[in-house]
Each structure stands twice: as C-alpha cells, then as structure tokens.
Design an enzyme around this catalytic site. Structure first.
Site, PDB file in Angstrom:
ATOM      1  N   ASP A 176       0.825  -1.214   0.000  1.00 47.58           N
ATOM      2  CA  ASP A 176       0.000   0.000   0.000  1.00 47.58           C
ATOM      3  C   ASP A 176       0.852   1.254   0.000  1.00 47.58           C
ATOM      4  O   ASP A 176       0.481   2.263  -0.601  1.00 47.58           O
ATOM      5  CB  ASP A 176      -0.959   0.018   1.197  1.00 47.58           C
ATOM      6  CG  ASP A 176      -1.878   1.237   1.118  1.00 47.58           C
ATOM      7  OD1 ASP A 176      -2.638   1.326   0.134  1.00 47.58           O
ATOM      8  OD2 ASP A 176      -1.809   2.113   1.996  1.00 47.58           O
ATOM      9  N   ARG A 183      -0.805   6.251  -6.654  1.00 49.87           N
ATOM     10  CA  ARG A 183      -2.175   6.703  -6.960  1.00 49.87           C
ATOM     11  C   ARG A 183      -2.277   8.210  -6.763  1.00 49.87           C
ATOM     12  O   ARG A 183      -2.919   8.906  -7.537  1.00 49.87           O
ATOM     13  CB  ARG A 183      -3.180   5.965  -6.059  1.00 49.87           C
ATOM     14  CG  ARG A 183      -3.402   4.524  -6.500  1.00 49.87           C
ATOM     15  CD  ARG A 183      -4.142   3.734  -5.444  1.00 49.87           C
ATOM     16  NE  ARG A 183      -5.407   4.330  -5.112  1.00 49.87           N
ATOM     17  CZ  ARG A 183      -5.955   4.294  -3.887  1.00 49.87           C
ATOM     18  NH1 ARG A 183      -5.341   3.686  -2.893  1.00 49.87           N
ATOM     19  NH2 ARG A 183      -7.110   4.857  -3.674  1.00 49.87           N
TER      20      ARG A 183
HETATM   21  N1  URA Z   1      -7.129   6.347   2.770  1.00 50.94           N
HETATM   22  C1  URA Z   1      -6.344   5.288   2.493  1.00 50.94           C
HETATM   23  O1  URA Z   1      -5.663   4.768   3.367  1.00 50.94           O
HETATM   24  N2  URA Z   1      -6.351   4.802   1.246  1.00 50.94           N
HETATM   25  C2  URA Z   1      -7.091   5.334   0.254  1.00 50.94           C
HETATM   26  O2  URA Z   1      -7.053   4.848  -0.849  1.00 50.94           O
HETATM   27  C3  URA Z   1      -7.900   6.442   0.545  1.00 50.94           C
HETATM   28  C4  URA Z   1      -7.910   6.926   1.825  1.00 50.94           C
END
Ligand code: URA
Length: 465
Positions: A176, A183
């Site tokens: 992530d 992203r």
């Molecule tokens: N918060 C997150 O951790 N991820 C996202 O994609 C959007 C908000």
C-alpha cells in the site's frame, strides 16, 4: 502457444507477467487471487517497475474492480508485509476507521471509551495529506508523545492500557505504501475498489476481530457524492466480512466540522473536555458520534448485547472517569507529558490569533467543509507534502455551528496561525465557505445509514456499477 492453449493446471503453474495483467485489466477483465498476489508482492519488493504499476492502476481506475477482485487485492495487500497479532492481548480486538474529515477527533474518545469497557483497540494510523487533519499530528501535539512504536512496544502499551494509537511501520502493508503514493501521483485515488483495498489491507494487517467504519458524507467528505460514499461503505463491509472480520459501516455527516475545534492541540483539548464529562453545546455532535461509534465497538467486542447497550456503557465510562484514566494511561505509556493537561488552554501558544466576526446576519445554512479544512491546513496545522512539519498550535475554533443564527459583528471563529502573515488566505477561504440564509436550514442527521453485513450484501447485489 497462447494462454488459451494451456490446461488449467499448466495455467496455474505458469509464470505471471505484469504486462499480461495490465492488458487483462485494460480490456475489462478481473485479476484472480494468484494475480493480485503477484501484483501486491511485486509492488512491495520493487520487482514490478513503477510505470507498469501506474498503467495497471489507471486501467483499474477506468474499468473498476469486481467484488471478488477487490477482496483478492485487499487480502494480497494485507499479506504483503508483517502483520500484528492481537492474540496475546486476551481480549477481542476492535478498531474504528474514518474516511476522514475536518475536526474529526473521535479516535481520542472512542479508543479510551472502548478500552475502558474491556475491548482492545490496536489503532494503526496513516499520516494525512490533503484537507483532513491527521490523527497522529494531533496526538503528537502532546509533548513527548511518540507514535512511531515498534510492534513490540505497541503490544506492551495495549496490554497495559487497552488502547494504543501508533503510526504505520514501514514493514506493515508495504504494497500500500507504494501503490497509494503512486495513486496520489497518477490521479487514481478515487476508485472504490482501490480505496477499499488500501484502507482495509492496513486495518486487517492489525489482526482485528471487528471493525467499525465511519464513512463521511457531505461537503467535507473524501468522496463528494453521497452515492459514492454509500457504495464504498457497503463494499468495505462486504470485503472485510469476507476476509473474516466482523464489520459495520456508519454513514455520518461531514457537512460541517465535527465539534468546534479543527487543528492539532485544540482538538486534543476538546476531546479531553468531553472525556472529563463536560458538555459544551458546540461539541454535542462530537460527543454523540463518539458514543455511537464506541457503542458499536463495545457491542462487536462482545461487551454489550446491542450497540445501544454499548452506547450506555460508553456513557457510563465517561461518568465514572474510567475513559479519562484510559486515555491518560495510553498517553503516559507512549511517552506523553501529562502535566500539560493541568492547564490545557494555558499550554496553547499560537504564533498569531485572530477573531473573525460574522460578516453578515442570518442562519448559517451551509459550510464548504473541504474549504474550511484547507483554511486549517494553510494556518500551519496540516502539510502540503509528506514529511513537512506541522504547527501543533495552529487551527480554527468555530463559535457558531450550521443552523445557528448569527448577527453581523458577532464572533464566528478564532483562527490560530504560526505567524500573522499566514492569516489572510485562511480568512478569505472562511468567508467563501459559509452560506447565510434568512430561514433555518433543514436539519441533517448525524448518522444517515448503517451497513451491517446483510445490508451491505443486499446493497451490492442491487448496485448498478
Ligand atoms: N485512505 C487510504 O488509506 N487509502 C485510500 O485509498 C484512501 C484513503
């Protein structure tokens, strides 16, 4: 030979190539569990180049993710790094996640409330960018308090206090870290499937038994259209439940800041006032939402038969002082100096203060809460780029809430900035953000919808996406 010439067994053993996964997503296909696993581990260990991850993300943003694919990606990302196991805590582990808002400080209330009622609250938080404030920045406004704990230190605080709020470690959900940063740079944040996988992978890596989601709607919400917030709420509930975590989502109002303070230290002060049993009228929405969320956590944590009974237990934990004690115990265990709470207002030392008077008479009918969030950020309370410092004392205190009648010249808000040169832009934001009317605006419910597993699955069956 093409992939279609291979048998199922050969296909399952065939090496994967990221170019095939990009083409598959580009052409509207859905990745399976093996493919999402390949993508997540390639993002985490750097073996997939960023340009190919970006291409896949854009294809996913354009074509969306199926429900199965969202679940597979969530699990693959959860499993991309180390995980926390709450098993040794000997209690049910329950957390809350909010999609973020202005003045959203419920974590400082619900963590000690749930802990005081016998639930373990292992809260791993990310650092906010954008218009919503960061839980960690607010907490770090307490002198000495550390949020960068090792998982061993985190566990020790949880054993001692029942709750701990810490920052994500680099080893937790590394996929992530890479994908979220990409992203942010490639215009692919606002995708329900990607948001769901990003948020839940981090929450599920904390080994939670149950999760309460606070999904915001209204002018300060991360997703502006109510139907998008609804869809995200239902998607997250169904996905987390399928991954084995009991989950509920509440759609809650972010059409105005929550409570009266938005900033860092001033949000801690407001939270502590409520934990001490005070009831300032302008903090009632914050108190109510915190009790509702804590009620659900206490219920899902097995300490109350219903969410309403959980609410009553949480209220009692304020009245008997046990929630306040749990909060102070957590702060002390994380290195925070409790002396500042002897005189919280005296500790507040902003570089510049300006009271903004109402510039019209009338009812406050609408607030552009996102613009108010940017005003708070420009005062010095938030950051524009990752790694920038924030001012613990910057922020805004609102003296009138949506629906209130105000006379021109009456104090509307007090702004606290790092220095006087930083006041002009936030004042301009503030003046643009407020709409006055001559008749009272309609009341907005604090909680507009609740998604349990059943409700979420039914919603998704009928959702036209
Ligand atoms: N918060 C997150 O951790 N991820 C996202 O994609 C959007 C908000």
């Amino acid at each position: 030979m093409t992939q279609t010439d291979l048998t199922q067994t050969e296909l399952a053993a065939a090496p994967l190539h990221i170019i095939d996964l990009i083409r598959k997503k580009r052409d509207g296909g859905a990745l399976d569990a093996r493919e999402t696993g390949f993508l997540a581990s390639g993002a985490a260990d750097g073996s997939i180049p960023l340009e190919q991850l970006s291409a896949w993300l854009m294809a996913a943003w354009l074509n969306g993710l199926s429900l199965d694919e969202t679940r597979a990606l969530t699990i693959a990302m959860r499993d991309s790094g180390v995980k926390f196991s709450p098993a040794r805590l000997g209690k049910v582990a329950v957390d809350k996640h909010s999609t973020g808002g202005v003045g959203d400080k419920t974590s400082f209330l619900i963590a000690p409330l749930a802990a005081a009622c016998g639930v373990a609250v292992p809260m791993i938080s990310g650092r906010a960018l954008g218009h919503t404030g960061g839980t960690l920045d607010k907490l770090e406004s307490i002198p000495g308090l550390r949020t960068a704990l090792t998982l061993e230190e985190f566990e020790a605080v949880l054993v001692k206090c029942g709750a701990s709020i810490v920052s994500q470690t680099p080893a937790l959900v590394p996929a992530d870290r890479v994908l979220y940063a990409l992203r942010d740079r490639t215009g692919t944040v606002e995708s329900p499937g990607l948001i769901c996988a990003s948020i839940l992978s981090k929450k599920l890596a904390a080994g939670l038994d149950a999760l309460v989601l606070d999904v915001k709607t209204g002018s300060g919400a991360f997703l502006r259209k109510p139907e998008d917030s609804e869809y995200l709420a239902a998607l997250m509930v169904a996905t987390a439940e399928a991954a084995g975590t009991r989950t509920v989502a509440l759609l809650t109002d972010m059409g105005q800041p929550l409570g009266h303070a938005a900033g860092n230290w001033i949000e801690i002060v407001e939270s502590v006032e409520l934990l001490r049993g005070q009831r300032p009228a302008e903090s009632e929405d914050l108190r109510e939402l915190s009790l509702i969320l804590a009620g659900w956590m206490i219920h899902l944590g097995g300490q109350a038969a219903t969410p309403e009974a959980g609410y009553a237990r949480a209220e009692a934990a304020i009245a008997d002082g046990s929630a306040m004690r749990a909060f102070f115990a957590m702060i002390e265990a994380q290195g925070g100096d409790l002396k500042v709470f002897d005189d919280p207002k005296g500790f507040h030392k902003p570089g510049a203060t300006q009271v903004v008077a109402a510039w019209e008479s009338g009812y406050i009918s609408e607030m552009d809460t996102t613009a108010l969030g940017w005003a708070v950020q420009r005062l010095g309370a938030g950051r524009e780029k990752a790694g920038e410092p924030v001012d613990p004392h910057a922020g805004i205190e609102f003296h009138a809430r949506r629906g209130a009648h105000i006379e021109k010249g009456q104090p509307f808000a007090t702004l606290y900035a790092t220095n006087a040169s930083m006041l002009a832009e936030p004042i301009a934001f503030l003046k643009k953000a407020i709409t006055f009317s001559q008749t009272p605006p309609p009341a907005v419910p604090l909680v507009s919808r609740i998604f349990t597993r059943k409700a979420a699955e039914e919603y998704l069956r009928n959702a036209n996406r």
